[in-house]
Design a protein around this motif. Structure first.
Motif, PDB file in Angstrom:
ATOM      1  N   GLU A   1       0.916  -1.227   0.097  1.00 36.62           N
ATOM      2  CA  GLU A   1      -0.090  -0.020   0.150  1.00 36.62           C
ATOM      3  C   GLU A   1       0.792   1.327   0.058  1.00 36.62           C
ATOM      4  O   GLU A   1       1.876   1.214   0.772  1.00 36.62           O
ATOM      5  CB  GLU A   1      -0.980  -0.034   0.999  1.00 36.62           C
ATOM      6  CG  GLU A   1      -1.859   1.245   1.541  1.00 36.62           C
ATOM      7  CD  GLU A   1      -2.745   0.984   2.540  1.00 36.62           C
ATOM      8  OE1 GLU A   1      -2.608   1.849   3.612  1.00 36.62           O
ATOM      9  OE2 GLU A   1      -3.847   0.097   2.192  1.00 36.62           O
TER      10      GLU A   1
ATOM     11  N   THR B   1       0.823   5.818  -0.434  1.00 35.83           N
ATOM     12  CA  THR B   1       0.016   6.820  -0.184  1.00 35.83           C
ATOM     13  C   THR B   1       0.430   8.224  -1.142  1.00 35.83           C
ATOM     14  O   THR B   1       1.679   8.183  -1.370  1.00 35.83           O
ATOM     15  CB  THR B   1       0.020   7.389   1.222  1.00 35.83           C
ATOM     16  OG1 THR B   1      -0.339   6.571   2.014  1.00 35.83           O
ATOM     17  CG2 THR B   1      -0.909   8.665   1.334  1.00 35.83           C
ATOM     18  N   VAL B   2      -0.502   8.775  -1.789  1.00 35.93           N
ATOM     19  CA  VAL B   2      -0.236   9.712  -2.780  1.00 35.93           C
ATOM     20  C   VAL B   2      -0.942  10.961  -1.974  1.00 35.93           C
ATOM     21  O   VAL B   2      -2.520  10.710  -1.827  1.00 35.93           O
ATOM     22  CB  VAL B   2      -0.863   9.696  -4.185  1.00 35.93           C
ATOM     23  CG1 VAL B   2      -0.696  10.944  -4.984  1.00 35.93           C
ATOM     24  CG2 VAL B   2       0.146   8.695  -4.812  1.00 35.93           C
TER      25      VAL B   2
ATOM     26  N   VAL C   1       4.665   0.981  -9.046  1.00 33.66           N
ATOM     27  CA  VAL C   1       4.236   0.114  -8.218  1.00 33.66           C
ATOM     28  C   VAL C   1       4.218  -1.289  -8.796  1.00 33.66           C
ATOM     29  O   VAL C   1       4.219  -1.479  -9.811  1.00 33.66           O
ATOM     30  CB  VAL C   1       2.792   0.693  -7.409  1.00 33.66           C
ATOM     31  CG1 VAL C   1       2.943   1.797  -6.784  1.00 33.66           C
ATOM     32  CG2 VAL C   1       1.761   0.465  -8.333  1.00 33.66           C
TER      33      VAL C   1
ATOM     34  N   THR D   1      -0.947  -3.682  -5.892  1.00 32.17           N
ATOM     35  CA  THR D   1      -0.656  -2.698  -4.930  1.00 32.17           C
ATOM     36  C   THR D   1      -1.723  -1.696  -4.680  1.00 32.17           C
ATOM     37  O   THR D   1      -2.658  -1.509  -5.685  1.00 32.17           O
ATOM     38  CB  THR D   1       0.516  -1.552  -5.302  1.00 32.17           C
ATOM     39  OG1 THR D   1       1.893  -2.486  -5.288  1.00 32.17           O
ATOM     40  CG2 THR D   1       0.804  -0.616  -4.205  1.00 32.17           C
TER      41      THR D   1
ATOM     42  N   VAL E   1      -3.387   1.905  -4.005  1.00 27.79           N
ATOM     43  CA  VAL E   1      -2.764   3.121  -3.898  1.00 27.79           C
ATOM     44  C   VAL E   1      -3.943   3.909  -2.943  1.00 27.79           C
ATOM     45  O   VAL E   1      -5.027   3.923  -3.271  1.00 27.79           O
ATOM     46  CB  VAL E   1      -2.637   3.971  -5.071  1.00 27.79           C
ATOM     47  CG1 VAL E   1      -2.421   5.467  -5.036  1.00 27.79           C
ATOM     48  CG2 VAL E   1      -1.342   3.272  -6.004  1.00 27.79           C
TER      49      VAL E   1
ATOM     50  N   TRP F   1      -4.961   7.545  -1.837  1.00 27.26           N
ATOM     51  CA  TRP F   1      -5.109   8.976  -2.085  1.00 27.26           C
ATOM     52  C   TRP F   1      -5.532   9.685  -0.991  1.00 27.26           C
ATOM     53  O   TRP F   1      -6.624   9.439  -0.554  1.00 27.26           O
ATOM     54  CB  TRP F   1      -5.829   9.562  -3.328  1.00 27.26           C
ATOM     55  CG  TRP F   1      -5.268   9.339  -4.845  1.00 27.26           C
ATOM     56  CD1 TRP F   1      -4.041   9.879  -5.493  1.00 27.26           C
ATOM     57  CD2 TRP F   1      -5.345   8.024  -5.454  1.00 27.26           C
ATOM     58  NE1 TRP F   1      -3.917   9.361  -6.717  1.00 27.26           N
ATOM     59  CE2 TRP F   1      -4.517   8.110  -6.409  1.00 27.26           C
ATOM     60  CE3 TRP F   1      -6.130   6.965  -5.623  1.00 27.26           C
ATOM     61  CZ2 TRP F   1      -4.399   7.048  -7.606  1.00 27.26           C
ATOM     62  CZ3 TRP F   1      -6.053   5.809  -6.502  1.00 27.26           C
ATOM     63  CH2 TRP F   1      -5.119   6.260  -7.476  1.00 27.26           C
TER      64      TRP F   1
ATOM     65  N   GLU G   1      -9.322   5.054  -2.350  1.00 32.67           N
ATOM     66  CA  GLU G   1      -8.081   3.779  -2.701  1.00 32.67           C
ATOM     67  C   GLU G   1      -8.507   3.038  -3.811  1.00 32.67           C
ATOM     68  O   GLU G   1      -9.687   2.982  -4.090  1.00 32.67           O
ATOM     69  CB  GLU G   1      -7.695   3.067  -1.431  1.00 32.67           C
ATOM     70  CG  GLU G   1      -8.969   2.252  -0.707  1.00 32.67           C
ATOM     71  CD  GLU G   1      -8.472   1.519   0.537  1.00 32.67           C
ATOM     72  OE1 GLU G   1      -7.941   2.240   1.233  1.00 32.67           O
ATOM     73  OE2 GLU G   1      -8.562   0.464   0.406  1.00 32.67           O
TER      74      GLU G   1
ATOM     75  N   VAL H   1       0.268   6.680 -12.231  1.00 39.33           N
ATOM     76  CA  VAL H   1       0.603   5.190 -11.586  1.00 39.33           C
ATOM     77  C   VAL H   1       1.247   4.264 -12.820  1.00 39.33           C
ATOM     78  O   VAL H   1       0.191   3.857 -13.643  1.00 39.33           O
ATOM     79  CB  VAL H   1      -0.432   4.515 -10.641  1.00 39.33           C
ATOM     80  CG1 VAL H   1       0.089   3.456 -10.066  1.00 39.33           C
ATOM     81  CG2 VAL H   1      -1.047   5.704  -9.548  1.00 39.33           C
TER      82      VAL H   1
END
Length: 162
Positions: free
Chosen positions: A67, A69-70, A88, A92, A94, A96, A133, A158
Motif C-alpha cells: 500500500e 499513499t499519494v 508500483v 498494490t 494506492v 490518495w 483507494e 501510476v
C-alpha cells in the motif's frame, strides 16, 4: 536546587533532545518528498502528460509496498498530487489522502483510448484526512487528474508492473 533535582532536569533535557532528534529524522524520511535514490532510472512513456505539471521531477519507485499513499492538494496553491508519478507492483493499493488544501479535488482515470473504460474515479472531496483507494490489477501506465484543476496541471500517474 538539590543534586537530585539537577540530575532529573538534565535527564529530562537529554530525553527531550533524543526525542526531537528521532522525530526530526522520521520527518525527513517520511514527508512524502522523494530523493534521487527513490527515482526510477528508465522513465515510463507518459506521452507528454506532465508537460504542465510543476512538481513532476520523475517517477518515484515504490515497488515492494502493498500500500502506498499519494497526497492530494499539495503545493503552494494546493493543486498538486505528491508524488505526481509512482511505480508500483501489480496488486498494490494506492491510497490518495486529502490534505484539505486547494478546495475540492477528485481522482479521475484518463483512459488511453476512447475504447478503454475509466478504471477509477473518486467523488469530489475536500476535507483533510479523507481518502480514496484503488488496487491496481493490470500492468500498464494509469494517467489520472483532478477534474476541477486539470487545467492547472493537477495530474498524476501510476505505473504498474508485475
Amino acid at each position: 536546587m538539590t543534586m537530585k533535582q539537577a540530575k532529573f532536569d538534565r535527564r529530562t533535557v537529554l530525553r527531550a533532545i533524543g526525542v526531537a532528534v528521532v522525530v526530526g529524522a522520521a520527518g525527513c524520511l517520511g514527508n512524502g518528498e522523494s530523493n534521487d535514490e527513490d527515482m526510477v532510472e528508465d522513465e515510463p512513456d507518459y506521452d507528454g502528460w506532465f508537460h504542465d505539471v510543476d512538481n513532476y521531477e520523475g517517477t518515484v519507485d515504490l515497488r515492494g509496498e502493498d500500500e502506498v499513499t499519494v497526497r492530494v492538494g499539495t503545493g503552494e496553491q494546493g493543486v498538486q498530487f505528491d508524488p505526481s508519478a509512482i511505480l508500483v507492483n501489480h496488486l498494490t493499493t494506492v491510497v490518495w489522502e486529502w490534505t484539505g488544501e486547494g478546495g475540492q479535488h477528485n481522482v479521475v482515470h484518463e483512459p488511453e483510448t476512447d475504447d478503454e473504460d475509466y478504471e477509477f474515479e473518486s467523488e469530489l472531496l475536500g476535507e483533510e484526512g479523507e481518502i480514496y483507494e484503488y488496487t491496481f490489477n493490470h500492468e500498464q501506465v494509469y494517467r489520472y487528474y483532478c477534474e476541477p484543476h486539470r487545467d492547472l496541471g493537477m495530474k498524476g500517474a501510476v505505473t504498474v508492473e508485475h
